[in-house]
Design a protein around this motif. Structure first.
Motif, PDB file in Angstrom:
ATOM      1  N   GLU A 133       6.054   6.105  12.418  1.00 24.39           N
ATOM      2  CA  GLU A 133       5.350   5.085  11.734  1.00 24.39           C
ATOM      3  C   GLU A 133       3.885   5.459  11.551  1.00 24.39           C
ATOM      4  O   GLU A 133       3.196   5.212  10.222  1.00 24.39           O
ATOM      5  CB  GLU A 133       5.439   3.919  12.629  1.00 24.39           C
ATOM      6  N   GLN A 134       3.153   5.993  12.505  1.00 24.11           N
ATOM      7  CA  GLN A 134       1.553   6.359  12.399  1.00 24.11           C
ATOM      8  C   GLN A 134       1.349   7.491  11.588  1.00 24.11           C
ATOM      9  O   GLN A 134       0.508   7.820  11.215  1.00 24.11           O
ATOM     10  CB  GLN A 134       1.250   6.554  14.016  1.00 24.11           C
ATOM     11  N   GLY A 135       2.445   8.373  11.169  1.00 30.26           N
ATOM     12  CA  GLY A 135       2.293   9.327  10.409  1.00 30.26           C
ATOM     13  C   GLY A 135       2.392   9.065   8.729  1.00 30.26           C
ATOM     14  O   GLY A 135       2.442   9.560   7.924  1.00 30.26           O
ATOM     15  N   THR A 136       3.132   7.834   8.605  1.00 34.81           N
ATOM     16  CA  THR A 136       2.854   7.102   7.299  1.00 34.81           C
ATOM     17  C   THR A 136       1.786   6.844   6.756  1.00 34.81           C
ATOM     18  O   THR A 136       0.680   6.598   7.484  1.00 34.81           O
ATOM     19  CB  THR A 136       3.953   5.910   7.142  1.00 34.81           C
ATOM     20  N   ARG A 137       1.524   6.831   5.470  1.00 34.38           N
ATOM     21  CA  ARG A 137       0.249   6.403   4.735  1.00 34.38           C
ATOM     22  C   ARG A 137       0.396   5.214   3.765  1.00 34.38           C
ATOM     23  O   ARG A 137       1.532   4.811   3.328  1.00 34.38           O
ATOM     24  CB  ARG A 137      -0.175   7.601   3.707  1.00 34.38           C
ATOM     25  N   LEU A 138      -0.807   4.700   3.251  1.00 33.50           N
ATOM     26  CA  LEU A 138      -0.778   3.418   2.655  1.00 33.50           C
ATOM     27  C   LEU A 138      -0.040   3.857   1.262  1.00 33.50           C
ATOM     28  O   LEU A 138      -0.391   4.839   0.784  1.00 33.50           O
ATOM     29  CB  LEU A 138      -2.255   3.206   2.438  1.00 33.50           C
ATOM     30  N   PRO A 139       0.844   3.079   0.876  1.00 35.70           N
ATOM     31  CA  PRO A 139       1.670   3.417  -0.488  1.00 35.70           C
ATOM     32  C   PRO A 139       0.784   3.148  -1.713  1.00 35.70           C
ATOM     33  O   PRO A 139      -0.119   2.447  -1.845  1.00 35.70           O
ATOM     34  CB  PRO A 139       2.753   2.394  -0.557  1.00 35.70           C
ATOM     35  N   ASP A 140       0.819   4.202  -2.546  1.00 41.72           N
ATOM     36  CA  ASP A 140       0.018   4.197  -3.948  1.00 41.72           C
ATOM     37  C   ASP A 140       0.817   3.426  -4.994  1.00 41.72           C
ATOM     38  O   ASP A 140       1.494   4.190  -5.653  1.00 41.72           O
ATOM     39  CB  ASP A 140      -0.197   5.646  -4.301  1.00 41.72           C
TER      40      ASP A 140
ATOM     41  N   THR B 131      -4.248   1.329  -3.106  1.00 38.79           N
ATOM     42  CA  THR B 131      -5.053   2.515  -2.459  1.00 38.79           C
ATOM     43  C   THR B 131      -6.570   2.227  -2.784  1.00 38.79           C
ATOM     44  O   THR B 131      -7.287   2.878  -2.234  1.00 38.79           O
ATOM     45  CB  THR B 131      -4.588   3.816  -2.779  1.00 38.79           C
ATOM     46  N   ASP B 132      -6.895   1.261  -3.848  1.00 36.87           N
ATOM     47  CA  ASP B 132      -8.231   1.046  -4.066  1.00 36.87           C
ATOM     48  C   ASP B 132      -8.903   0.157  -2.854  1.00 36.87           C
ATOM     49  O   ASP B 132     -10.203   0.373  -2.843  1.00 36.87           O
ATOM     50  CB  ASP B 132      -8.406   0.256  -5.390  1.00 36.87           C
ATOM     51  N   TYR B 133      -7.966  -0.186  -2.066  1.00 33.21           N
ATOM     52  CA  TYR B 133      -8.740  -1.142  -1.042  1.00 33.21           C
ATOM     53  C   TYR B 133      -8.872  -0.222   0.447  1.00 33.21           C
ATOM     54  O   TYR B 133      -9.518  -0.549   1.320  1.00 33.21           O
ATOM     55  CB  TYR B 133      -7.815  -2.280  -0.509  1.00 33.21           C
ATOM     56  N   GLN B 134      -8.514   1.168   0.173  1.00 32.20           N
ATOM     57  CA  GLN B 134      -8.595   2.051   1.297  1.00 32.20           C
ATOM     58  C   GLN B 134     -10.235   2.283   1.408  1.00 32.20           C
ATOM     59  O   GLN B 134     -11.030   2.216   0.476  1.00 32.20           O
ATOM     60  CB  GLN B 134      -7.913   3.460   0.799  1.00 32.20           C
ATOM     61  N   GLY B 135     -10.800   2.604   2.660  1.00 33.86           N
ATOM     62  CA  GLY B 135     -12.097   2.964   2.968  1.00 33.86           C
ATOM     63  C   GLY B 135     -12.496   1.972   4.066  1.00 33.86           C
ATOM     64  O   GLY B 135     -13.480   2.046   4.542  1.00 33.86           O
TER      65      GLY B 135
ATOM     66  N   ALA C 171      -8.955   2.960   8.365  1.00 35.65           N
ATOM     67  CA  ALA C 171      -9.957   3.027   7.101  1.00 35.65           C
ATOM     68  C   ALA C 171      -9.235   4.149   6.264  1.00 35.65           C
ATOM     69  O   ALA C 171      -9.645   4.300   4.978  1.00 35.65           O
ATOM     70  CB  ALA C 171     -11.262   3.240   7.608  1.00 35.65           C
ATOM     71  N   ASP C 172      -8.757   5.182   6.760  1.00 37.27           N
ATOM     72  CA  ASP C 172      -8.241   6.370   5.985  1.00 37.27           C
ATOM     73  C   ASP C 172      -6.892   6.264   5.502  1.00 37.27           C
ATOM     74  O   ASP C 172      -6.156   7.206   5.014  1.00 37.27           O
ATOM     75  CB  ASP C 172      -8.193   7.540   6.728  1.00 37.27           C
ATOM     76  N   GLY C 173      -6.423   4.910   5.690  1.00 33.63           N
ATOM     77  CA  GLY C 173      -5.145   4.552   5.013  1.00 33.63           C
ATOM     78  C   GLY C 173      -3.715   4.922   5.994  1.00 33.63           C
ATOM     79  O   GLY C 173      -2.597   5.073   5.417  1.00 33.63           O
ATOM     80  N   ARG C 174      -4.165   5.279   7.383  1.00 37.73           N
ATOM     81  CA  ARG C 174      -3.096   5.693   8.307  1.00 37.73           C
ATOM     82  C   ARG C 174      -2.416   4.390   8.880  1.00 37.73           C
ATOM     83  O   ARG C 174      -3.107   3.559   9.126  1.00 37.73           O
ATOM     84  CB  ARG C 174      -3.412   6.472   9.058  1.00 37.73           C
TER      85      ARG C 174
END
Length: 289
Positions: free
Chosen positions: A131-138, A152-156, A241-244
């Motif tokens: 799970e922790q290897g997955t990223r925020l979907p684009d 992904t615009d909300y990433q940061g 914050a980095d989308g993880r």
């Protein structure tokens, strides 16, 4: 994948792992008992329930401040509030006491409990790593005014993403809890992503319930649920914050279970907290900012 889905039936993978661990322990105990000794099936089931009870008591004790104003919530298990380590300790102690009193059970019970615990620990750790290897979907979503935004615009900054629908009873019950958290934690960005409902019906529901939510987004085709591997509602996701992906919660959130989930993030005022203010929503491509 966060849930196992078969038709209209969906179960969280961590719950499925628990049931699988019990099934494996029962099978191993039965096979060992066939070669001599007692079948530990009934004892294993009692120990399983004992472990769940201890895990619940441990959770309530740790987060009692969130239960003290409404003690009846203690018996509401729908929030998924359990602490693993008290459950494991209670199960092991119970197994040792049972084996001491009934020698014919020792081998079958010991191997059954050992195999079940080992499977659950390894599988749970593997699921967490996955799970922790997955990223925020684009993927693209829509705002209440119909503008298109990328998730992904909300990433940061740290993100809490809630997948919900107005027809979902646990979604409705947890909304006030999430609304309060959004107000109390301006360091986090909460996104309320409605699944496959019209903007008008959602706006009407929020207005009639007196809910004041920011960042209400719309996923007309349910692509976000498909992307994160959870078709069950409600599903709440916690991203760094980095989308993880840091963690997830399937089912209703109570004040206590949300407080535990938010421990993934630093609290306001912490020297390590990177954000102390609410992030502004991204500017839609169709607008001038």
């Amino acid at each position: 994948m966060l849930t196992f889905t078969l038709g209209t039936f969906a179960i969280a993978l961590n719950h499925l792992l628990l049931i699988s661990a019990l099934a494996l322990a029962t099978f191993v105990g039965w096979r060992v008992a066939k070669r001599g000794g007692e079948n530990p099936e009934s004892v294993l089931f009692v120990l399983f329930l004992l472990g769940l009870l201890a895990a619940r008591i441990g959770f309530v004790a740790a987060y009692w401040q969130h239960y003290q104003d409404d003690p009846w919530q203690v018996v509401d298990l729908r929030d998924g509030g359990f602490l693993a380590w008290p459950g494991v300790v209670a199960l092991v102690i119970g197994a040792l006491l049972w084996a001491r009193r009934r020698p014919p059970l020792r081998k079958s019970l010991g191997l059954g409990v050992g195999s079940g615990l080992l499977f659950w620990l390894v599988a749970s750790m593997s699921l967490t790593i996955y799970e922790q290897g997955t990223r925020l979907p684009d993927i693209n979503l829509r705002t209440a005014d119909g503008a298109t935004v990328k998730l992904t615009d909300y990433q940061g900054g740290p993100l809490v993403i809630n997948l919900w629908a107005t027809w979902c009873p646990p979604c409705r019950r947890e909304m006030p809890v999430l609304e309060e958290a959004q107000q109390l934690r301006p360091d986090l960005t909460f996104l309320f992503v409605n699944q496959a409902e019209s903007m008008q019906s959602v706006s009407t529901y929020l207005a009639t319930q007196g809910l004041s939510l920011t960042n209400v987004l719309f996923d007309g085709s349910g692509r976000l649920g498909q992307a994160v591997g959870s078709m069950a509602l409600p599903t709440t996701l916690f991203y760094s914050a980095d989308g993880r992906l840091l963690g997830s919660h399937l089912g209703e959130l109570s004040e206590a279970s949300l407080a535990r989930a938010l421990e993934h993030f630093e609290t306001p005022g912490s020297s390590a907290a990177p954000h102390t203010a609410t992030r502004k929503p991204p500017c839609p491509a169709s607008a001038t900012c």
